[in-house]
Motif scaffolding. Structure first.
Motif, PDB file in Angstrom:
ATOM      1  N   ALA A   1      48.740  29.576  -0.616  1.00  0.00           N
ATOM      2  CA  ALA A   1      47.739  30.963  -0.293  1.00  0.00           C
ATOM      3  C   ALA A   1      47.043  31.096  -1.458  1.00  0.00           C
ATOM      4  CB  ALA A   1      48.799  32.169  -0.547  1.00  0.00           C
TER       5      ALA A   1
ATOM      6  N   GLN B   1      54.301  27.919  -0.982  1.00  0.00           N
ATOM      7  CA  GLN B   1      53.765  28.695  -0.126  1.00  0.00           C
ATOM      8  C   GLN B   1      52.671  29.732  -0.955  1.00  0.00           C
ATOM      9  OE1 GLN B   1      53.397  28.799   3.292  1.00  0.00           O
ATOM     10  NE2 GLN B   1      55.289  28.015   4.100  1.00  0.00           N
ATOM     11  N   ALA B   2      53.377  29.978  -2.045  1.00  0.00           N
ATOM     12  CA  ALA B   2      52.247  31.015  -2.854  1.00  0.00           C
ATOM     13  C   ALA B   2      51.281  29.959  -3.474  1.00  0.00           C
ATOM     14  CB  ALA B   2      53.330  31.451  -4.221  1.00  0.00           C
TER      15      ALA B   2
ATOM     16  N   GLU C   1      50.580  40.046  -2.319  1.00  0.00           N
ATOM     17  CA  GLU C   1      51.185  39.208  -1.240  1.00  0.00           C
ATOM     18  C   GLU C   1      51.408  37.906  -1.825  1.00  0.00           C
ATOM     19  OE1 GLU C   1      49.073  39.279   2.444  1.00  0.00           O
ATOM     20  OE2 GLU C   1      50.538  37.685   3.102  1.00  0.00           O
ATOM     21  N   ILE C   2      50.515  37.472  -2.648  1.00  0.00           N
ATOM     22  CA  ILE C   2      50.904  35.956  -3.407  1.00  0.00           C
ATOM     23  C   ILE C   2      52.037  36.398  -4.377  1.00  0.00           C
ATOM     24  CG2 ILE C   2      49.815  34.246  -4.590  1.00  0.00           C
ATOM     25  CD1 ILE C   2      47.370  34.781  -3.154  1.00  0.00           C
ATOM     26  N   ARG C   3      51.984  37.620  -5.055  1.00  0.00           N
ATOM     27  CA  ARG C   3      53.081  37.896  -5.988  1.00  0.00           C
ATOM     28  C   ARG C   3      54.374  37.734  -5.200  1.00  0.00           C
ATOM     29  NH1 ARG C   3      49.236  41.850  -8.795  1.00  0.00           N
ATOM     30  NH2 ARG C   3      48.464  40.751 -10.537  1.00  0.00           N
ATOM     31  N   LYS C   4      54.433  38.536  -4.133  1.00  0.00           N
ATOM     32  CA  LYS C   4      55.589  38.416  -3.271  1.00  0.00           C
ATOM     33  C   LYS C   4      56.243  37.071  -3.048  1.00  0.00           C
ATOM     34  CE  LYS C   4      55.808  43.178  -1.791  1.00  0.00           C
ATOM     35  NZ  LYS C   4      54.688  43.549  -1.740  1.00  0.00           N
ATOM     36  N   TRP C   5      55.139  36.149  -2.381  1.00  0.00           N
ATOM     37  CA  TRP C   5      55.416  34.793  -1.970  1.00  0.00           C
ATOM     38  C   TRP C   5      55.845  34.245  -3.236  1.00  0.00           C
ATOM     39  CZ3 TRP C   5      56.556  32.230   2.194  1.00  0.00           C
ATOM     40  CH2 TRP C   5      55.765  32.734   3.264  1.00  0.00           C
ATOM     41  N   ALA C   6      55.583  34.269  -4.352  1.00  0.00           N
ATOM     42  CA  ALA C   6      55.671  33.460  -5.646  1.00  0.00           C
ATOM     43  C   ALA C   6      57.362  33.728  -6.123  1.00  0.00           C
ATOM     44  CB  ALA C   6      54.991  33.861  -6.898  1.00  0.00           C
ATOM     45  N   GLU C   7      57.947  35.074  -5.415  1.00  0.00           N
ATOM     46  CA  GLU C   7      59.379  35.103  -5.761  1.00  0.00           C
ATOM     47  C   GLU C   7      60.191  34.226  -4.809  1.00  0.00           C
ATOM     48  OE1 GLU C   7      60.132  39.277  -5.408  1.00  0.00           O
ATOM     49  OE2 GLU C   7      58.697  39.825  -6.784  1.00  0.00           O
ATOM     50  N   LYS C   8      59.533  33.781  -3.825  1.00  0.00           N
ATOM     51  CA  LYS C   8      60.805  32.964  -2.847  1.00  0.00           C
ATOM     52  C   LYS C   8      60.201  31.511  -2.396  1.00  0.00           C
ATOM     53  CE  LYS C   8      58.754  35.596   0.844  1.00  0.00           C
ATOM     54  NZ  LYS C   8      57.862  36.811   0.687  1.00  0.00           N
ATOM     55  N   ASP C   9      58.845  31.375  -2.448  1.00  0.00           N
ATOM     56  CA  ASP C   9      58.345  29.864  -2.264  1.00  0.00           C
ATOM     57  C   ASP C   9      57.297  29.499  -2.988  1.00  0.00           C
ATOM     58  OD1 ASP C   9      57.303  27.768  -1.017  1.00  0.00           O
ATOM     59  OD2 ASP C   9      58.476  28.129   0.789  1.00  0.00           O
TER      60      ASP C   9
END
Ligand code: DGI
Ligand code: FE
Ligand code: FE
Ligand code: FE
Length: 189
Positions: free
Chosen positions: A157, A153-154, A142-150
């Motif tokens: 987390a 936020q990443a 989930e944090i890997r996905k956040w890292a792509e966009k914000d």
């Protein structure tokens, strides 16, 4: 221009194979993040390679370096030894490899604790440390996905995950980690 191949061979002599692969993972993941967040990929790569250089130094050696270098916060000595290797590496890489880039030094110094007003390079190294490919723990995807966009936020987390881990283990939380989290929340608002 610093020779990364040579630095990697120096790192290999300091750490385990697993930690060596982790460090190159942080360098590579960090470089990709840097491109997406308008930071200098070369600085992030350098910090990634060296961030855990002192990971296997003894508690005594690490403590001596913290006491010896006035630039390092002495309150670290009252908190978990796991917090010590980054600050120590930040002074050792200057002495041993003549690394003089302040952005790189700060990214190494604060990669575990975080701090208030982190630079983009510091944020990236801290986050890449958490999500590089060899890291496996619940929630990392989930944090890997956040890292792509914000990035903020990443990183929030990731810090939350660490704080939850510390609480679960009944461990102290270094105040700078709490301040890093509060500051990030202010930045996100
Ligand atoms: O060196 P790594 O294993 O790659 O990762 P790291 O440098 O981010 O962190 C090492 C460990 O430090 C981490 O698993 C949790 C521990 N730790 C102990 N006290 C604290 C802490 N981490 C933070 N952020 N804050 C603390 O107070
Ligand atoms: Fe580390
Ligand atoms: Fe020294
Ligand atoms: Fe690391």
């Amino acid at each position: 221009k610093i020779d990364l191949t040579w630095l990697k061979s120096e790192l290999k002599q300091q750490v385990t194979e697993h930690r060596y692969i982790h460090s190159l993972g942080v360098a590579e993941t960090g470089k990709q993040l840097a491109k997406g967040y308008d930071a200098d990929p070369e600085k992030v790569e350098l910090a990634g390679i060296l961030h855990d250089f002192c990971k296997f130094w003894s508690k005594e050696e690490l403590g001596n370096e913290i006491r010896r270098h006035a630039v390092l916060a002495n309150d670290l000595l009252d908190y978990n030894v796991e917090l010590w290797h980054g600050p120590v590496a930040s002074v050792i890489v200057q002495e041993r490899f003549q690394i003089d880039d302040e952005d790189v030094i700060m990214a190494i110094r604060y990669h575990t604790s975080g701090r208030e007003q982190m630079s983009t390079i510091e944020k990236i190294v801290c986050l890449a440390d958490y999500i590089e490919p060899s890291r496996q723990f619940p929630g990392v995807e989930e944090i890997r996905k956040w890292a792509e966009k914000d990035l903020d936020q990443a990183l929030l987390a990731a810090i939350d995950g660490t704080i939850q881990f510390l609480i679960k283990k009944k461990m102290k939380i270094y105040p700078l980690t709490v301040r890093a989290r509060n500051d990030l929340i202010d930045q996100i608002e």
